[in-house]
Design an enzyme around this catalytic site. Structure first.
Site: not given
Length: 307
Positions: A59, A147, A175
């Protein structure tokens, strides 16, 4: 009968908090890094319930920010939030040596942890992937969140690899954007890894089976609402937690599943709300007016705001 969550004495505190925002990286109209805007946005997010901020992730447009910009962003946000929130910053690249350099720079800049995405494009096999993560963990003094987002990287961090990496003292969290809920439950049940939902539609579901919380893109716009989902669950009011999660579905869908990257949709909404955002960097293109209108309508429906 309502569920009673574990007491603090039996439930370890998540390493970076529960409610984390995958923060956008604000840019000026000319496309330069907007450090003042980043500080103002960070302060708002923490004031409205975020325990932690994740910088320079998907993001945060990490592929298009320079090493110096990533470091400057950590320093600026740390200055803004002080010790009021944890700062986790993305340092993962497809080059192990470069990733080590970024991890050391993040540590020096004041980050509390680093987020390591699987090396993309080269698609290393699992033994090489594990060696990559171990080399970085051995080189850096910060705790590490792995991640797992194979839809973007092309490489899954397989559950057995996660089980082995969980033995490293600095690998503390994941994550999870794998969309493999069974695998997530398997790793949660067999390790002490803190599992954070990386897909907003899974925030409550993963939390309910032992997840640590979330790292949310949608939290850029509605941090307090998403935090209220976890708060309701922790209070034992699971029906209210489900209701609050369901209320966010429309905004989650438009932000994350409308055919545009979450960065694009989030910046479009934040711009409409008068919050720091700015343009996206190429190769991304800004959202059109119709998309921005839809996002704003969903935001108003969720929050009851007239913004």
């Amino acid at each position: 009968m309502t569920y009673s969550p574990p007491s603090p004495a039996t439930a370890p505190a998540p390493p970076f908090g529960r409610a984390l925002c995958a923060m956008i990286t604000p840019f000026t109209d000319s496309g330069a890094l907007d450090l003042d805007g980043a500080q103002r946005l960070a302060e708002r997010l923490v004031a409205e319930g975020c325990d932690g901020l994740v910088l320079s992730g998907t993001t945060g447009e990490s592929p298009t920010t320079s090493d110096a910009e990533k470091t400057d962003l950590v320093r600026a946000v740390r200055e803004a939030v002080g010790t009021g929130a944890s700062i986790l910053t993305g340092v993962g690249t497809f080059d192990t040596r470069h990733t080590v350099e970024l991890a050391l720079a993040a540590e020096k800049a004041g980050a509390d942890g680093v987020l390591l995405v699987s090396p993309y494009y080269s698609r290393p096999p699992q033994d090489a992937l594990e060696a990559h993560f171990r080399q970085i963990a051995d080189s850096c003094g910060l705790p590490i969140a792995l991640y797992d987002i194979p839809g973007r990287t092309g490489t899954r961090i397989e559950p057995d690899t996660l089980l082995r990496l969980a033995g490293h003292p600095r690998v503390v969290a994941v994550k999870d954007c794998s969309y493999d809920f069974l695998a997530a439950q398997k790793v949660i049940s067999r390790t002490g890894l803190a599992y954070y939902a990386g897909c907003d539609e899974h925030n409550l579901a993963l939390y309910a089976v032992g997840g640590a919380g979330y790292i949310s893109t949608v939290a850029n716009a509605v941090p307090a609402h998403l935090r209220s989902v976890l708060d309701a669950f922790d209070a034992g009011n699971t029906a209210e937690a489900a209701r609050l999660q369901q209320r966010a579905t429309g905004l989650i869908e438009l932000t994350m599943s409308a055919g545009l990257p979450g960065t694009v949709t989030t910046k479009a909404l934040l711009t409409r709300l008068g919050l720091p955002a700015g343009p996206v960097r190429a190769p991304l293109l800004p959202a059109g007016r119709e998309t921005a209108d839809g996002l704003l309508a969903a935001y108003r429906e969720l929050t009851g705001a007239d913004a």
